[in-house]
Design a protein around this motif. Structure first.
Motif, mmCIF file in Angstrom:
data_model
loop_
_atom_site.group_PDB
_atom_site.id
_atom_site.type_symbol
_atom_site.label_atom_id
_atom_site.label_comp_id
_atom_site.label_asym_id
_atom_site.label_seq_id
_atom_site.Cartn_x
_atom_site.Cartn_y
_atom_site.Cartn_z
ATOM 1 N N ILE A 46 46.100 53.126 46.525
ATOM 2 C CA ILE A 46 45.338 53.331 47.752
ATOM 3 C C ILE A 46 44.936 54.798 47.863
ATOM 4 C CG2 ILE A 46 45.377 53.203 50.268
ATOM 5 C CD1 ILE A 46 47.410 50.906 49.958
ATOM 6 N N THR A 47 43.651 55.013 48.095
ATOM 7 C CA THR A 47 43.156 56.366 48.367
ATOM 8 C C THR A 47 42.675 56.413 49.807
ATOM 9 O OG1 THR A 47 40.953 55.822 47.549
ATOM 10 C CG2 THR A 47 42.458 56.818 45.986
ATOM 11 N N VAL A 48 43.019 57.499 50.469
ATOM 12 C CA VAL A 48 42.664 57.668 51.875
ATOM 13 C C VAL A 48 41.927 58.990 52.027
ATOM 14 C CG1 VAL A 48 43.557 57.913 54.224
ATOM 15 C CG2 VAL A 48 44.683 56.360 52.633
ATOM 16 N N LEU A 66 37.072 60.928 64.644
ATOM 17 C CA LEU A 66 38.023 60.981 63.539
ATOM 18 C C LEU A 66 37.736 59.769 62.656
ATOM 19 C CD1 LEU A 66 40.448 62.466 62.317
ATOM 20 C CD2 LEU A 66 41.926 61.072 63.791
ATOM 21 N N SER A 67 37.353 60.040 61.399
ATOM 22 C CA SER A 67 36.945 58.973 60.486
ATOM 23 C C SER A 67 37.922 58.853 59.326
ATOM 24 C CB SER A 67 35.559 59.266 59.909
ATOM 25 O OG SER A 67 34.618 59.417 60.932
ATOM 26 N N VAL A 68 38.181 57.621 58.931
ATOM 27 C CA VAL A 68 39.022 57.380 57.758
ATOM 28 C C VAL A 68 38.382 56.297 56.903
ATOM 29 C CG1 VAL A 68 40.513 55.623 58.818
ATOM 30 C CG2 VAL A 68 41.399 57.003 56.938
ATOM 31 N N THR A 69 38.485 56.491 55.599
ATOM 32 C CA THR A 69 38.116 55.478 54.617
ATOM 33 C C THR A 69 39.327 55.281 53.725
ATOM 34 O OG1 THR A 69 35.802 56.151 54.630
ATOM 35 C CG2 THR A 69 36.538 54.856 52.741
ATOM 36 N N ALA A 70 39.813 54.056 53.656
ATOM 37 C CA ALA A 70 40.954 53.734 52.795
ATOM 38 C C ALA A 70 40.511 52.642 51.830
ATOM 39 C CB ALA A 70 42.140 53.263 53.617
ATOM 40 N N GLU A 71 40.706 52.916 50.550
ATOM 41 C CA GLU A 71 40.287 51.976 49.511
ATOM 42 C C GLU A 71 41.487 51.621 48.657
ATOM 43 O OE1 GLU A 71 36.618 51.571 46.361
ATOM 44 O OE2 GLU A 71 37.307 53.570 46.916
ATOM 45 N N ALA A 72 41.687 50.322 48.465
ATOM 46 C CA ALA A 72 42.786 49.834 47.637
ATOM 47 C C ALA A 72 42.218 49.193 46.388
ATOM 48 C CB ALA A 72 43.629 48.822 48.412
ATOM 49 N N LYS A 73 42.746 49.620 45.234
ATOM 50 C CA LYS A 73 42.308 49.047 43.955
ATOM 51 C C LYS A 73 43.526 48.644 43.134
ATOM 52 C CE LYS A 73 37.889 51.325 43.395
ATOM 53 N NZ LYS A 73 36.962 51.872 42.433
ATOM 54 N N LEU A 133 49.876 51.741 56.744
ATOM 55 C CA LEU A 133 50.381 52.694 57.727
ATOM 56 C C LEU A 133 50.015 54.099 57.286
ATOM 57 C CD1 LEU A 133 53.909 51.107 58.284
ATOM 58 C CD2 LEU A 133 51.846 50.791 59.655
ATOM 59 N N LEU A 134 49.085 54.703 57.999
ATOM 60 C CA LEU A 134 48.678 56.064 57.677
ATOM 61 C C LEU A 134 49.793 57.036 58.045
ATOM 62 C CD1 LEU A 134 45.023 56.049 59.048
ATOM 63 C CD2 LEU A 134 45.777 55.749 56.686
#
Length: 157
Positions: A46-48, A66-73, A133-134
């Motif tokens: 996961i990259t956040v 407040l912006s977040v992008t979370a990508e799971a590979k 969970l950030l």
């Protein structure tokens, strides 16, 4: 001497930070490989990425996002992508430019972060994944790093 103290006290009393509204500006969840992704257990990487922006809405009123992008590979294939923009309207009065910059870069994101974290967790859970969970963020340290980078003539995010 007494006049200086009275002037300082009046100035301090004129400073205000008022939260007007907290709202979701944008959110999305994508799971392009579902339902196949549920067939076998995976531990995705996961990259956040998170950042905040602000703009003046009206005199002394600022929108902070407040912006977040979370990508799971997993094995270079997308498991999920979640993007959230959590926003707030703040009335900020009586501060000089430097303090105002610090407030919109630290205080306001600290107010918004728990709402953003909850939204990301809910979206991933409702998408059939384990809740993401950030981890807590130190916005004060990030602001100090950005200020130091600007003083050194480099960019830092």
């Amino acid at each position: 001497m007494a006049e200086d103290t009275a002037t300082t006290a009046a100035t301090a009393d004129d400073r205000q930070i008022l939260l007007q509204r907290i709202y979701v500006k944008d959110c999305s969840f994508e799971s392009p490989r579902s339902p196949a992704v549920f067939a076998s257990p995976v531990t995705p990487e996961i990259t956040v990425n998170m950042h905040s922006d602000s703009k003046t809405v009206d005199t002394d009123t600022y929108e902070v996002v407040l912006s977040v992008t979370a990508e799971a590979k997993h094995e270079e294939r997308n498991v999920f992508l979640v993007e959230v923009k959590q926003a707030g309207l703040f009335v900020i009065k009586g501060f000089d430019e430097q303090d105002l910059a610090m407030i919109v870069a630290t205080y306001c994101p600290n107010i918004l972060f728990p709402y953003l974290r909850e939204m990301v967790s809910d979206l991933t859970l409702k998408g059939g994944m384990a809740p993401l969970l950030l981890q807590p963020m130190n916005f004060d340290a990030l602001f100090a790093q950005q200020q130091q980078a600007a003083a050194n003539g480099t960019t830092g995010h």
